[in-house]
Scaffold this motif. Structure first.
Motif, PDB file in Angstrom:
ATOM      1  N   GLY A 199     -25.825 -16.722  33.825  1.00  0.00           N
ATOM      2  CA  GLY A 199     -24.530 -16.331  33.285  1.00  0.00           C
ATOM      3  C   GLY A 199     -23.781 -17.423  32.566  1.00  0.00           C
ATOM      4  N   LYS A 200     -24.434 -18.569  32.349  1.00  0.00           N
ATOM      5  CA  LYS A 200     -23.757 -19.708  31.735  1.00  0.00           C
ATOM      6  C   LYS A 200     -24.205 -19.957  30.296  1.00  0.00           C
ATOM      7  CE  LYS A 200     -23.072 -22.021  36.179  1.00  0.00           C
ATOM      8  NZ  LYS A 200     -23.366 -23.228  37.004  1.00  0.00           N
ATOM      9  N   GLY A 201     -25.131 -19.116  29.797  1.00  0.00           N
ATOM     10  CA  GLY A 201     -25.576 -19.271  28.417  1.00  0.00           C
ATOM     11  C   GLY A 201     -26.382 -20.526  28.173  1.00  0.00           C
ATOM     12  N   ILE A 202     -27.004 -21.061  29.185  1.00  0.00           N
ATOM     13  CA  ILE A 202     -27.802 -22.280  29.053  1.00  0.00           C
ATOM     14  C   ILE A 202     -29.138 -21.951  28.400  1.00  0.00           C
ATOM     15  CG2 ILE A 202     -28.966 -24.109  30.357  1.00  0.00           C
ATOM     16  CD1 ILE A 202     -26.679 -23.963  32.364  1.00  0.00           C
ATOM     17  N   LYS A 203     -29.530 -22.756  27.442  1.00  0.00           N
ATOM     18  CA  LYS A 203     -30.707 -22.448  26.628  1.00  0.00           C
ATOM     19  C   LYS A 203     -31.979 -22.348  27.464  1.00  0.00           C
ATOM     20  CE  LYS A 203     -33.259 -23.961  22.533  1.00  0.00           C
ATOM     21  NZ  LYS A 203     -33.361 -24.978  21.444  1.00  0.00           N
ATOM     22  N   ASN A 204     -32.308 -23.361  28.188  1.00  0.00           N
ATOM     23  CA  ASN A 204     -33.552 -23.380  28.963  1.00  0.00           C
ATOM     24  C   ASN A 204     -33.328 -22.812  30.368  1.00  0.00           C
ATOM     25  OD1 ASN A 204     -35.211 -24.558  26.929  1.00  0.00           O
ATOM     26  ND2 ASN A 204     -34.248 -26.542  27.363  1.00  0.00           N
ATOM     27  N   SER A 205     -33.029 -21.541  30.413  1.00  0.00           N
ATOM     28  CA  SER A 205     -32.837 -20.841  31.678  1.00  0.00           C
ATOM     29  C   SER A 205     -33.303 -19.401  31.503  1.00  0.00           C
ATOM     30  CB  SER A 205     -31.364 -20.886  32.113  1.00  0.00           C
ATOM     31  OG  SER A 205     -30.558 -20.183  31.194  1.00  0.00           O
ATOM     32  N   PRO A 206     -33.661 -18.722  32.589  1.00  0.00           N
ATOM     33  CA  PRO A 206     -34.201 -17.359  32.476  1.00  0.00           C
ATOM     34  C   PRO A 206     -33.153 -16.337  32.053  1.00  0.00           C
ATOM     35  CG  PRO A 206     -33.944 -17.985  34.772  1.00  0.00           C
ATOM     36  CD  PRO A 206     -33.680 -19.216  33.970  1.00  0.00           C
ATOM     37  N   THR A 207     -33.624 -15.318  31.368  1.00  0.00           N
ATOM     38  CA  THR A 207     -32.770 -14.174  31.043  1.00  0.00           C
ATOM     39  C   THR A 207     -32.755 -13.187  32.193  1.00  0.00           C
ATOM     40  OG1 THR A 207     -33.326 -14.430  28.701  1.00  0.00           O
ATOM     41  CG2 THR A 207     -32.354 -12.334  29.368  1.00  0.00           C
ATOM     42  N   ILE A 208     -33.919 -13.009  32.841  1.00  0.00           N
ATOM     43  CA  ILE A 208     -34.046 -12.098  33.985  1.00  0.00           C
ATOM     44  C   ILE A 208     -34.710 -12.844  35.131  1.00  0.00           C
ATOM     45  CG2 ILE A 208     -35.084  -9.961  34.844  1.00  0.00           C
ATOM     46  CD1 ILE A 208     -34.949  -8.854  32.014  1.00  0.00           C
ATOM     47  N   SER A 209     -34.122 -12.736  36.299  1.00  0.00           N
ATOM     48  CA  SER A 209     -34.669 -13.393  37.490  1.00  0.00           C
ATOM     49  C   SER A 209     -34.960 -12.354  38.558  1.00  0.00           C
ATOM     50  CB  SER A 209     -33.675 -14.432  38.035  1.00  0.00           C
ATOM     51  OG  SER A 209     -33.357 -15.393  37.042  1.00  0.00           O
ATOM     52  N   ILE A 210     -36.137 -12.457  39.176  1.00  0.00           N
ATOM     53  CA  ILE A 210     -36.524 -11.584  40.287  1.00  0.00           C
ATOM     54  C   ILE A 210     -36.302 -12.382  41.563  1.00  0.00           C
ATOM     55  CG2 ILE A 210     -38.388 -10.244  41.331  1.00  0.00           C
ATOM     56  CD1 ILE A 210     -39.686 -10.121  38.528  1.00  0.00           C
ATOM     57  N   ILE A 211     -35.238 -12.046  42.282  1.00  0.00           N
ATOM     58  CA  ILE A 211     -34.828 -12.856  43.430  1.00  0.00           C
ATOM     59  C   ILE A 211     -34.358 -11.958  44.568  1.00  0.00           C
ATOM     60  CG2 ILE A 211     -34.197 -14.869  42.041  1.00  0.00           C
ATOM     61  CD1 ILE A 211     -31.291 -14.028  42.242  1.00  0.00           C
ATOM     62  N   PRO A 212     -34.308 -12.502  45.785  1.00  0.00           N
ATOM     63  CA  PRO A 212     -33.782 -11.730  46.919  1.00  0.00           C
ATOM     64  C   PRO A 212     -32.334 -11.304  46.683  1.00  0.00           C
ATOM     65  CG  PRO A 212     -34.973 -13.646  47.708  1.00  0.00           C
ATOM     66  CD  PRO A 212     -34.853 -13.809  46.224  1.00  0.00           C
ATOM     67  N   TYR A 213     -32.001 -10.133  47.214  1.00  0.00           N
ATOM     68  CA  TYR A 213     -30.665  -9.590  47.013  1.00  0.00           C
ATOM     69  C   TYR A 213     -29.591 -10.493  47.606  1.00  0.00           C
ATOM     70  CZ  TYR A 213     -26.752  -6.329  47.080  1.00  0.00           C
ATOM     71  OH  TYR A 213     -25.528  -5.739  46.899  1.00  0.00           O
ATOM     72  N   PHE A 214     -29.897 -11.204  48.699  1.00  0.00           N
ATOM     73  CA  PHE A 214     -28.856 -12.032  49.313  1.00  0.00           C
ATOM     74  C   PHE A 214     -28.467 -13.187  48.395  1.00  0.00           C
ATOM     75  CE2 PHE A 214     -32.714 -13.821  51.402  1.00  0.00           C
ATOM     76  CZ  PHE A 214     -32.602 -15.159  51.055  1.00  0.00           C
ATOM     77  N   TYR A 215     -29.349 -13.593  47.486  1.00  0.00           N
ATOM     78  CA  TYR A 215     -28.970 -14.569  46.466  1.00  0.00           C
ATOM     79  C   TYR A 215     -28.285 -13.873  45.296  1.00  0.00           C
ATOM     80  CZ  TYR A 215     -31.543 -18.361  48.690  1.00  0.00           C
ATOM     81  OH  TYR A 215     -31.960 -19.335  49.570  1.00  0.00           O
ATOM     82  N   ALA A 216     -28.806 -12.710  44.903  1.00  0.00           N
ATOM     83  CA  ALA A 216     -28.236 -11.984  43.762  1.00  0.00           C
ATOM     84  C   ALA A 216     -26.767 -11.639  43.995  1.00  0.00           C
ATOM     85  CB  ALA A 216     -29.045 -10.713  43.501  1.00  0.00           C
ATOM     86  N   LYS A 217     -26.422 -11.240  45.215  1.00  0.00           N
ATOM     87  CA  LYS A 217     -25.048 -10.788  45.453  1.00  0.00           C
ATOM     88  C   LYS A 217     -24.033 -11.927  45.374  1.00  0.00           C
ATOM     89  CE  LYS A 217     -24.430 -10.950  50.475  1.00  0.00           C
ATOM     90  NZ  LYS A 217     -23.987 -10.146  51.632  1.00  0.00           N
ATOM     91  N   LEU A 218     -24.502 -13.172  45.383  1.00  0.00           N
ATOM     92  CA  LEU A 218     -23.601 -14.300  45.159  1.00  0.00           C
ATOM     93  C   LEU A 218     -23.045 -14.284  43.742  1.00  0.00           C
ATOM     94  CD1 LEU A 218     -25.658 -17.166  46.880  1.00  0.00           C
ATOM     95  CD2 LEU A 218     -23.711 -15.920  47.829  1.00  0.00           C
ATOM     96  N   LEU A 219     -23.706 -13.526  42.856  1.00  0.00           N
ATOM     97  CA  LEU A 219     -23.296 -13.458  41.452  1.00  0.00           C
ATOM     98  C   LEU A 219     -22.577 -12.156  41.113  1.00  0.00           C
ATOM     99  CD1 LEU A 219     -26.703 -14.729  40.026  1.00  0.00           C
ATOM    100  CD2 LEU A 219     -24.599 -16.080  40.201  1.00  0.00           C
TER     101      LEU A 219
END
Length: 313
Positions: A199-219
């Protein structure tokens, strides 16, 4: 470097997902203190990420029952799911049954040896700042057929990517799905590291991440992020409890703690719920879980299959 656990060192071995490690350990220590001098067993409660259970690598012999801890908690579809180990453990009655909820037949081990005490489940997190007007995938199938080449992150690293992600994709889409995934994956690592730049628009970072929901909900309050619960279901990574028969009364107290309402509340609050505790949430949101299933586990040599799938990526 990960620490190596000696196979005969502990009577109780609990390798837990990071979010529940500390609160479960505090409750466990309280239980031990209540036993006082009656605690006659050795134990280790640790974060699963910090240790390797080295006696169960793909080339090792199957351990004898007496070489294993009396009580084991482990995360993911790991070496305890090896076909040869599972066959021997069932045939030689290594473990005893703990009754699961009848409402969760899909997740119940038909043989009654493996008790799923919590669910770690994986979803998609989309960085909207990097979407470039492309359609957000709403399913695993749409993701595999998308244009996000080298823009997807999954847990792990080359040679040892997240086993439940690989197995779930293979189960539903075969080797073709794995080869499509290969074209998409451009990032690997621990989910805690992955989410730092989302969510920070950083160039060398993923567009889509497959991660556990407990990490996703932090966002979830980040306006530049969308969390997608895939239509086929969030991929399930089980937290498994294995218990040998004929254990001491003190070890029965340990079992009772791990299947207690206290531990179930800890897991639920950390978004790692017991299967029974999640039925209402799933139904209310029309969500599904994508569990590879016991038939798949029994009909595949899991360790060898994972070696092959990782070699394709």
């Amino acid at each position: 470097m990960k620490n190596i656990i000696d196979k005969s060192e502990y009577d109780v071995l609990g390798l837990l997902p990071c979010p529940i490690k500390v609160p479960v350990e505090i409750g466990f220590d309280n239980m031990i203190n209540n036993l006082g001098n009656g605690c006659d067993f050795k134990y280790l409660i640790e974060g699963n990420a910090n240790y390797d259970v080295m006696w169960m690598d793909e080339s090792s012999d199957i351990p004898l029952k007496e070489e294993l801890p009396k009580i084991i908690i482990s995360s993911g579809v790991n070496s305890f799911y090896r076909k040869d180990f599972r066959t021997k453990a069932i045939n030689d009655k290594y473990f005893k049954e703990i009754k699961n909820s009848k409402d969760n037949l899909m997740l119940n081990d038909k043989e009654g040896n493996y008790y799923i005490m919590a669910l770690n489940y994986l979803v998609m997190v989309v960085d909207l700042t990097k979407l470039d007007n492309r359609k957000i995938p709403k399913s695993w199938g749409e993701l595999l057929d998308s244009s996000f080449q080298k823009e997807v992150a999954i847990r792990g690293k080359r040679g040892k990517y997240c086993e439940t992600t690989l197995l779930a994709i293979y189960k539903d889409y075969g080797i073709d799905g794995i080869m499509k995934l290969k074209e998409l994956v451009g990032y690997g690592g621990h989910p805690a590291e992955v989410i730092k730049n989302v969510g920070k628009g950083i160039k060398n970072s993923p567009t889509i991440s497959i991660i556990p929901y407990f990490y996703a909900k932090l966002l979830k309050n980040n306006k530049n992020v969308e969390i997608v619960w895939p239509e086929e279901g969030a991929i399930v990574s089980p937290v498994t409890l294995l218990i040998q028969g004929n254990i001491s009364n003190n070890l029965e107290n340990v079992v009772n703690y791990f299947i207690s309402d206290e531990v179930r509340r800890i897991c639920m609050n950390a978004s790692l719920p017991h299967p029974h505790d999640y039925i209402k949430f799933l139904n209310e949101n029309n969500y599904k879980l994508n569990w590879i299933g016991w038939d798949f586990i029994n009909s595949n040599d899991i360790n060898k299959l994972l070696l092959e799938l990782n070699s394709r990526l």
